[in-house]
Design a protein around this motif. Structure first.
Motif, short mmCIF file in Angstrom:
data_model
loop_
_atom_site.label_atom_id
_atom_site.label_comp_id
_atom_site.label_asym_id
_atom_site.label_seq_id
_atom_site.Cartn_x
_atom_site.Cartn_y
_atom_site.Cartn_z
N PHE A 245 0.83 -1.21 0.00
CA PHE A 245 0.00 0.00 0.00
C PHE A 245 0.86 1.25 0.00
N LEU A 246 0.42 2.25 -0.78
CA LEU A 246 1.03 3.57 -0.73
C LEU A 246 0.67 4.24 0.59
N ASP A 247 1.58 5.03 1.11
CA ASP A 247 1.37 5.71 2.38
C ASP A 247 0.21 6.69 2.30
N GLY A 248 -0.75 6.54 3.23
CA GLY A 248 -1.94 7.39 3.21
C GLY A 248 -1.64 8.86 3.42
N ASN A 249 -0.72 9.18 4.34
CA ASN A 249 -0.36 10.58 4.57
C ASN A 249 0.27 11.19 3.33
N GLY A 250 1.11 10.39 2.65
CA GLY A 250 1.73 10.87 1.42
C GLY A 250 0.70 11.15 0.34
N LEU A 251 -0.32 10.29 0.25
CA LEU A 251 -1.38 10.51 -0.74
C LEU A 251 -2.18 11.77 -0.42
N ASP A 252 -2.41 12.03 0.87
CA ASP A 252 -3.10 13.27 1.26
C ASP A 252 -2.28 14.49 0.84
N GLN A 253 -0.98 14.44 1.09
CA GLN A 253 -0.10 15.54 0.70
C GLN A 253 -0.10 15.74 -0.81
N LEU A 254 -0.09 14.63 -1.55
CA LEU A 254 -0.12 14.72 -3.01
C LEU A 254 -1.41 15.37 -3.49
N ARG A 257 -1.17 19.04 -2.97
CA ARG A 257 -0.25 19.66 -3.93
C ARG A 257 -0.92 19.82 -5.29
N ILE A 258 -1.67 18.82 -5.71
CA ILE A 258 -2.35 18.91 -6.99
C ILE A 258 -3.37 20.05 -6.97
N GLN A 259 -4.10 20.17 -5.86
CA GLN A 259 -5.11 21.23 -5.75
C GLN A 259 -4.47 22.62 -5.74
N GLU A 261 -1.06 23.47 -6.64
CA GLU A 261 -0.10 23.77 -7.69
C GLU A 261 -0.67 23.61 -9.09
N LYS A 262 -1.73 22.80 -9.21
CA LYS A 262 -2.40 22.57 -10.49
C LYS A 262 -1.41 22.22 -11.61
N PRO A 263 -0.68 21.12 -11.44
CA PRO A 263 0.23 20.70 -12.52
C PRO A 263 -0.56 20.29 -13.76
N ALA A 264 0.07 20.45 -14.90
CA ALA A 264 -0.59 20.05 -16.14
C ALA A 264 -0.75 18.53 -16.22
N LEU A 265 0.17 17.80 -15.59
CA LEU A 265 0.08 16.34 -15.65
C LEU A 265 0.90 15.74 -14.52
N LEU A 266 0.60 14.48 -14.23
CA LEU A 266 1.41 13.66 -13.34
C LEU A 266 2.13 12.62 -14.18
N PHE A 267 3.44 12.46 -13.95
CA PHE A 267 4.13 11.30 -14.46
C PHE A 267 4.27 10.33 -13.30
N GLU A 280 -7.44 6.59 -6.96
CA GLU A 280 -8.57 6.60 -6.04
C GLU A 280 -8.44 7.71 -5.00
N ALA A 281 -7.18 8.04 -4.65
CA ALA A 281 -6.95 9.06 -3.62
C ALA A 281 -7.03 10.48 -4.17
N VAL A 282 -6.56 10.69 -5.42
CA VAL A 282 -6.47 12.07 -5.93
C VAL A 282 -7.52 12.38 -6.98
N GLY A 283 -8.27 11.37 -7.45
CA GLY A 283 -9.29 11.62 -8.45
C GLY A 283 -8.75 11.57 -9.87
N GLN A 284 -9.64 11.82 -10.82
CA GLN A 284 -9.31 11.64 -12.23
C GLN A 284 -9.22 12.97 -12.98
#
Length: 413
Positions: A245-254, A257-259, A261-267, A280-284
């Protein structure tokens, strides 16, 4: 020293020697297929190797057929390695499948080693003295050792990358001119993804996500360097990963950050299951790109595979062997057979495909073609060899998740 198995399959003969050098080798590339055809009787089976073999017999003074050139190819693989044996067998099977389709004028010698650098170098040096061309080794350590050994005197097609003791890729200028590197590389995929995602863009910002796994760190670094090389901005984030499993706290931080910084894309330098958790954590809403590790199934298994709707519209690369059943080269070669209840290994499928294309490249180099292209089962291959700088490029097929399954994305090319 590795075990040698001399395979004159293109001439209708196979014989083996399990230690030392091969049984009497053809003296040079003007040896005849007629001589090889006369070298055996009915096939038997070697208990040590599992390969068919025939006993040598007297070669007639007068050849039965006209003289034709024979190319002696050595296939150097760690088949005796506990860690790499299955991977090596997949490459061997693909190589021989391609050989069976186009074997005139070729003798293949299989050199079995373990995964130690010492035995790999020993087997390679023996091959240099008896063969016209070598395909292998397979391990990164083996390729690196050969590249820096000073022993590369004949055309050699390595099946991995070469790197320094500090795990940095060897510069092209540091490689022998007779050495071609054509291994499957997630680093190369990451660079191709960066070129693909940045095409026509001038201000796109990317956020690169990985865990601490070595392959993921390398892919993330390769993407970031290529993205910045194109004059664009990228930032990285490393997520914890434990017990599947990916770390839940890390997913919350990600997500934050997306909200913000609004990056154009994730690699995403992640595998398919990790990316499913991330999505599932950050949406589509944010566009995602990744490597072939986002495709968890072999092409024949997608018919019955569980769909992954969480990855809808995620972009990736993969081999034609994994994506295009109607590709002309893919249709030309058989797939490995498995029991009906057994799922194929995607990694072994890719290595089988690598074996196919390695043989096709070897034939072109043996024919002294200095510049050529192959529409291969691992991608579109471009090779410069023997006239100036040696260069290898593989362009893989772009793909996308649609209706929860991976399909080719021809519109992206």
């Amino acid at each position: 020293m590795g075990k040698w198995i001399k395979t004159a399959l293109g001439c209708g003969v196979l014989y083996g020697v399990l230690s030392g050098l091969c049984a009497p080798a053809l003296a040079n590339t003007t040896a005849t297929i007629a001589q090889a055809q006369a070298a055996g009787n009915s096939p038997g089976r070697s208990q040590s190797t599992g390969l068919h073999q025939t006993a040598p017999s007297t070669v007639p003074t007068t050849p039965a057929v006209p003289l034709v050139p024979v190319v002696r190819m050595a296939l150097l693989l760690p088949l005796d390695s506990a860690a790499l044996g299955r991977a090596a067998e997949a490459v061997r099977a693909g190589f021989m499948a391609a050989y069976e389709r186009d074997k005139d004028g070729v003798i293949v010698t299989l050199i079995e080693t373990d995964d130690s650098v010492q035995q790999t170098l020993s087997g390679y040096k023996d091959a240099v003295g008896n063969q016209d061309l070598v395909v292998g080794p397979l391990s990164r350590a083996g390729v690196s050792a050969i590249a820096q050994s000073g022993a590369v005197r004949i055309p050699t097609i390595a099946l991995n990358q070469a790197e320094t003791a500090g795990a940095e890729a060897l510069a092209p200028s540091a490689l022998p001119r007779n050495l071609l590197l054509m291994g499957l590389s997630l680093d190369d995929e990451a660079r191709q993804v960066a070129d693909w995602a940045s095409a026509g863009q001038t201000e796109r910002r990317a956020l690169i996500v990985s865990t601490n796994a070595a392959w993921q760190r390398r892919a993330a670094k390769a993407f970031g360097a290529q993205w910045q090389r194109r004059g664009l901005h990228a930032q990285s984030m490393v997520l914890g990963f434990a017990s599947g499993f990916l770390d839940g706290n890390g997913l919350d931080q990600l997500r934050h950050r997306i909200q913000n910084e609004k990056p154009a894309l994730l690699f995403v330098a992640l595998d398919a299951e990790q990316t499913r958790q991330l999505r599932e954590a950050v949406g589509q809403d944010v566009v995602m790109y990744g490597t072939s590790q986002l495709n968890p199934y072999a092409l024949p298994d997608w018919d019955t595979a569980e769909r992954l709707p969480q990855l809808e519209q995620v972009h990736l690369l993969d081999l034609p062997w994994q994506l295009q059943a109607d590709h002309s080269a893919v249709m030309a070669y058989p797939r490995t057979t498995l029991p009906a209840d057994q799922r194929r290994s995607v990694d072994l499928e890719r290595l089988y495909a690598l074996g196919i294309d390695a043989y096709r490249v070897a034939r072109e180099i043996a024919a002294r073609h200095a510049h050529f292209e192959i529409d291969g089962v691992t991608g579109k291959l471009r090779v410069d060899f023997g006239a100036g700088a040696t260069r290898f490029e593989r362009i893989e097929q772009t793909a996308i998740y649609q209706d929860g399954a991976v399909v080719p994305d021809f519109a992206a090319q």
